[in-house]
Design a protein around this motif. Structure first.
Motif, short mmCIF file in Angstrom:
data_model
loop_
_atom_site.label_atom_id
_atom_site.label_comp_id
_atom_site.label_asym_id
_atom_site.label_seq_id
_atom_site.Cartn_x
_atom_site.Cartn_y
_atom_site.Cartn_z
N ASN B 109 0.79 -1.28 0.00
CA ASN B 109 -0.18 -0.12 0.02
C ASN B 109 0.97 1.42 0.07
N LEU B 110 2.01 1.37 -0.87
CA LEU B 110 2.82 2.57 -0.94
C LEU B 110 1.85 3.36 -2.02
N PHE B 111 2.02 4.88 -1.92
CA PHE B 111 1.41 5.81 -2.56
C PHE B 111 2.07 5.81 -4.00
N PRO B 112 1.42 5.25 -4.74
CA PRO B 112 2.20 5.27 -6.15
C PRO B 112 2.40 6.45 -6.89
#
Ligand SMILES: Nc1ncnc2c1ncn2[C@@H]1O[C@H](COP(=O)(O)OP(=O)(O)OP(=O)(O)O)[C@@H](O)[C@H]1O
Ligand SMILES: [Mg+2]
Lengths: 364, 263
Positions: B109-112
C-alpha cells in the motif's frame, strides 16, 4: 534433441521487399484482408470525390480580397467575408475604438494558457500570475477607471465572450465538481443526499433550460430594482451544469481507488482532508483525466448555446454577419472559419491533457 | 534467544503483568461483520518491547484483530487500550493511537503517485508537523536502515516487491511508532525476496521494537517471537513461547495446523 547452430553469418540478410517499406506497409495495413481492401477502395473513392472539388472551391477559384459583388460572380469560396467582417465576428458590439482592450485581454489569456502548458513552470507565482491576469482582463473589459471608457457588459460579444464563459466556467466548474463528488461519497447523510439531489436534478435537464431559467425565471424571484448581470447569470448556469457532470466522472475515479490507499493513509494518522488532498484526489483525478477533458471540451462547445438568451458569442456574431444582405449566401466560409477557431481550442485542450497524463505517469 | 517471558495462560484475568507495563491491552473484544461473529472474546496484553507472532488458518480473524488495534476496523464489544488511551469513537484518541502504532500491509500500500522519499515524509510533515528538511533527513536515515537509500527518487512502481515492502516498513518507522503491526508482510512476495524483508524485521526486533506480526514464517517466529498465538474461528486457541508452541502444542487444532504448515 540436436540443436543446429546457424553456420552462416545472418547479419546482412534483409527481410523480403514485400514486407518492408511503403509497399509492405500498404499491404499489411490497407490490403491485408479482402474486406480491408474493399474498405480502402471505398475510402479512396470518397476522398477522390470530395477533396479535389473542395480544393478547387476553397483555394483555386477562391476570392481573398474581392468585394462581395465580385464574390457573387465567381463560383469559388469568398474568404473576403472573413476579413471584411473580422472585427464584428471577433468583438461583436464592443465599441471599435476600444477593441484593443478585449484583444489585449485575449493575448493575456493565451499567454497564461501557453505558459501553463509546461508543468515545470507550475508554481505559486504562476497561480499569482493567473490571478493578476484575470483581474487585468476584467479591468480591460469593463473599463471605467485609469482613463479607460466604461463599456457596458451588454456590449460584450464575440470570441472574448466565448472564451470568458468557457475559461471561467471550466475553471470554476472543475473544483466545484470535485467537491460535489466528495460530498456524494460523504458519510453524513444530509450532505450525501443533498449532493445526489443536486447532481441528478442538473443532469436531468438540458443546458438550454438552465440558461432559460437563469435568464427569464431567476430574475422574477429577485426583489424589484435588483438586477443581476445577464452574462454572470449565464456563467453561473454553465458552471452549475458542468460541475454536475465533472462530479460524476470524479466519483468514478474515487471509486477506482483501492481500499489499501485509504488504510495506509489512516494508519499514518493523516486526517480526512489530508488523505483526500495528498493521497486520494491526486490519483483519482489523474485516472479520470480523459473523461474529464471530454466533458470540458463539450462544455466549451456548449457555451454557444448562450445565443438563445441573446448573448452575442462567437457563433452569434458570425450568424449576424450573414444576415447582412451584402454577405448573404457565404455561410459556408463564415462557419468554416468559426469551426477552425473552435477546433484549435478543443485541440489545445486534448493535446494538453494527453501531455499532462504522460507527465503524471509514475509507472503504477 | 530472549526468553524473558514465561509461558502464560491466555486468560488475562490472572494478570501477572503489571498493568501499566502493558502497552496494548485488549479485554473481552468481540467483533461482528454484519451477523458474522469474527472475533470472540479476544484477550491480549502486549508489553513494551514484546514481540508476538499470530498464526492460524485463513479466515480465523488474524488480520481483523490487528486492524482493530489501529481502528481500521471498529469493534463492537470489549476494550482496546493502547499506551493508556482507550479506543473509542473519539477522533482525538484514534489520531493519537494511529500516531503511536505503525502498520505494514500484505500488499505494501505505498502511494504510487509519490516518490519513495515523499512516501516516507508525508506522515511526518503533515501529521507531526516536522519541517520538510528534517523530515527528509529522517526519511533518508530510515531508507539507509532498510538499505534502499539509492532508490529515494524513484516511484514505487519501479521497485521490486521486496524493495517496496522495505519502503513500507521505513514509512511506518518514520512516524516513530511505539508499536509495529505487520499483516502477513511477506506473503505477497516472491520467495527470493522474503529474506530481505525478514532481515529488516529481525533488525527491528533486536532494536527492541514492540511488534505484533501475523505471519506463517515459522523460522521468524522461532527466532524472534516471545510468544506465538494460534487463532482459529475468531478465538485465541493457544498462546505459548515458541519452543513450547512448536514442540509441545497443547490443542488438537494447533497440532493439525502445524502439521499442515510444517509439512
Ligand atoms: N470487511 C469485511 N466484511 C465482511 N466480512 C469480512 C470483512 N473482512 C473480513 N471478513 C471476514 O472475516 C473473517 C476473518 O477475516 P480476516 O481477514 O481477519 O482473516 P485472516 O485470519 O486474516 O485470514 P487470511 O489468512 O486469509 O488473511 C473472514 O471470514 C473474512 O471473510
Ligand atoms: Mg489476513
Amino acid at each position: 534433441m540436436a540443436i543446429t547452430i546457424p553456420s552462416q553469418d545472418h547479419t546482412d540478410l534483409k527481410p523480403p521487399v514485400t514486407s518492408i517499406g511503403a509497399i509492405g506497409w500498404i499491404r499489411s495495413n490497407l490490403f491485408n484482408t479482402w474486406y480491408n481492401s474493399l474498405i480502402t477502395l471505398v475510402v479512396i473513392y470518397v476522398l477522390w470525390q470530395v477533396i479535389p472539388p473542395f480544393i478547387d472551391w476553397s483555394l483555386i477559384k477562391s476570392n481573398w480580397t474581392s468585394s462581395s459583388a465580385e464574390c457573387h460572380k465567381s463560383g469559388g469560396a469568398c474568404w473576403s467575408i472573413i476579413h471584411a467582417n473580422i472585427r464584428f465576428i471577433i468583438f461583436g458590439f464592443y465599441p471599435p475604438p476600444e477593441q484593443w482592450r478585449p484583444l489585449t485581454a485575449m493575448i493575456i489569456l493565451f499567454t497564461l494558457l501557453i505558459v501553463s502548458r509546461n508543468r515545470n513552470w507550475w508554481s505559486k507565482n504562476l497561480l499569482f500570475a493567473w490571478f493578476a491576469g484575470m483581474m487585468a482582463m476584467g479591468l480591460l473589459m469593463t473599463g471605467g477607471i485609469f482613463g479607460l471608457a466604461a463599456v457596458d457588459s451588454a456590449q460584450w460579444g464575440g470570441l472574448p465572450l466565448t472564451l470568458m464563459l468557457s475559461v471561467f466556467g471550466l475553471t470554476a466548474a472543475y473544483p466545484l465538481g470535485v467537491i460535489l463528488a466528495l460530498g456524494r461519497q460523504s458519510r453524513l447523510p444530509v450532505i450525501k443526499s443533498l449532493t445526489i439531489v443536486y447532481i441528478e436534478m442538473i443532469r436531468g435537464v438540458p443546458l438550454i433550460s438552465l440558461l432559460f431559467m437563469s435568464a427569464i425565471i431567476f430574475p422574477l424571484f429577485l426583489p424589484e430594482g435588483v438586477t443581476f448581470n445577464k452574462i454572470l447569470r449565464a456563467q453561473i448556469a454553465i458552471i452549475m451544469f458542468t460541475a454536475a457532470y465533472v462530479a460524476e466522472v470524479v466519483r468514478g475515479g474515487l471509486q477506482a481507488m483501492p481500499k489499501g490507499q485509504y488504510e495506509a493513509a489512516d494508519s499514518l494518522g493523516l486526517n480526512y482532508s489530508q488523505t483526500m488532498r495528498l493521497i486520494i484526489l491526486p490519483q483519482a483525478l489523474k485516472i479520470v483525466i480523459p473523461p474529464t477533458v471530454s466533458i470540458l471540451i463539450s462544455a466549451f462547445k456548449d457555451t454557444s448555446l448562450v445565443v438563445i438568451i441573446a448573448l452575442y458569442d462567437l457563433l452569434k456574431t458570425t450568424q449576424s454577419t450573414l444576415s447582412n444582405p451584402q454577405w448573404m449566401g457565404f455561410s459556408t466560409e463564415a462557419y468554416l472559419f468559426v469551426a477552425v477557431i473552435y477546433f484549435i481550442c478543443c485541440y489545445f485542450m486534448s493535446t494538453w491533457s494527453r501531455r499532462l497524463e504522460e507527465d503524471l505517469d509514475t509507472g503504477r | 534467544m530472549t526468553n524473558n517471558k514465561k509461558t502464560e495462560n491466555n486468560d488475562p484475568s490472572q494478570g501477572k503483568n503489571k498493568t501499566d507495563d502493558a502497552i496494548i491491552k485488549i479485554i473481552g473484544l468481540h467483533k461482528w461483520f454484519g451477523d458474522f461473529h469474527v472475533l470472540k472474546d479476544i484477550n491480549l496484553e502486549v508489553k513494551t518491547q514484546e514481540r508476538i507472532v499470530i498464526c492460524g488458518p485463513s479466515g480465523s480473524g488474524k488480520s481483523t484483530v490487528i486492524r482493530c488495534i489501529n481502528r481500521l476496523e471498529e469493534h463492537q464489544r470489549g476494550q482496546i487500550i493502547v499506551d493508556g488511551t482507550e479506543l473509542s469513537n473519539n477522533l482525538k484518541h484514534i489520531e493519537k493511537i494511529r500516531e503511536e502504532v505503525g502498520m505494514v500491509f500484505q500488499h505494501f500500500n505505498l502511494f504510487p503517485h509519490l516518490t519513495i522519499l515523499d512516501n516516507l515524509t508525508v506522515g511526518p510533515i503533515w501529521v507531526k508537523k516536522v519541517p520538510r528538511k528534517d523530515a527528509e533527513e529522517l526519511a533518508m536515515n530510515y531508507l539507509e536502515k532498510v538499505q534502499i537509500a539509492e532508490q529515494a527518487k524513484k516511484f514505487p512502481g519501479q521497485l521490486s516487491g521486496g524493495q517496496q515492502q522495505r519502503v513500507a516498513i521505513a514509512r511506518s518507522l518514520c512516524m516513530k511508532p511505539k508499536v509495529m503491526l505487520f499483516d502477513e508482510p511477506t506473503s505477497a512476495l516472491d520467495p527470493e525476496m522474503v529474506k530481505e524483508v525478514l532481515d529488516v524485521m529481525i533488525n527491528l526486533a533486536h532494536e527492541g521494537m514492540t511488534m505484533i506480526v501475523v505471519t506463517h514464517e515459522m523460522g521468524f517466529a522461532k527466532s524472534v517471537a516471545h510468544r506465538v498465538l494460534f487463532m482459529d474461528e475468531g478465538m485465541i486457541v493457544e498462546s505459548n513461547t515458541p519452543d513450547q508452541f512448536f514442540d509441545h502444542p497443547e490443542h488438537e487444532r494447533t497440532k493439525l495446523f502445524l502439521s499442515q504448515i510444517l509439512h
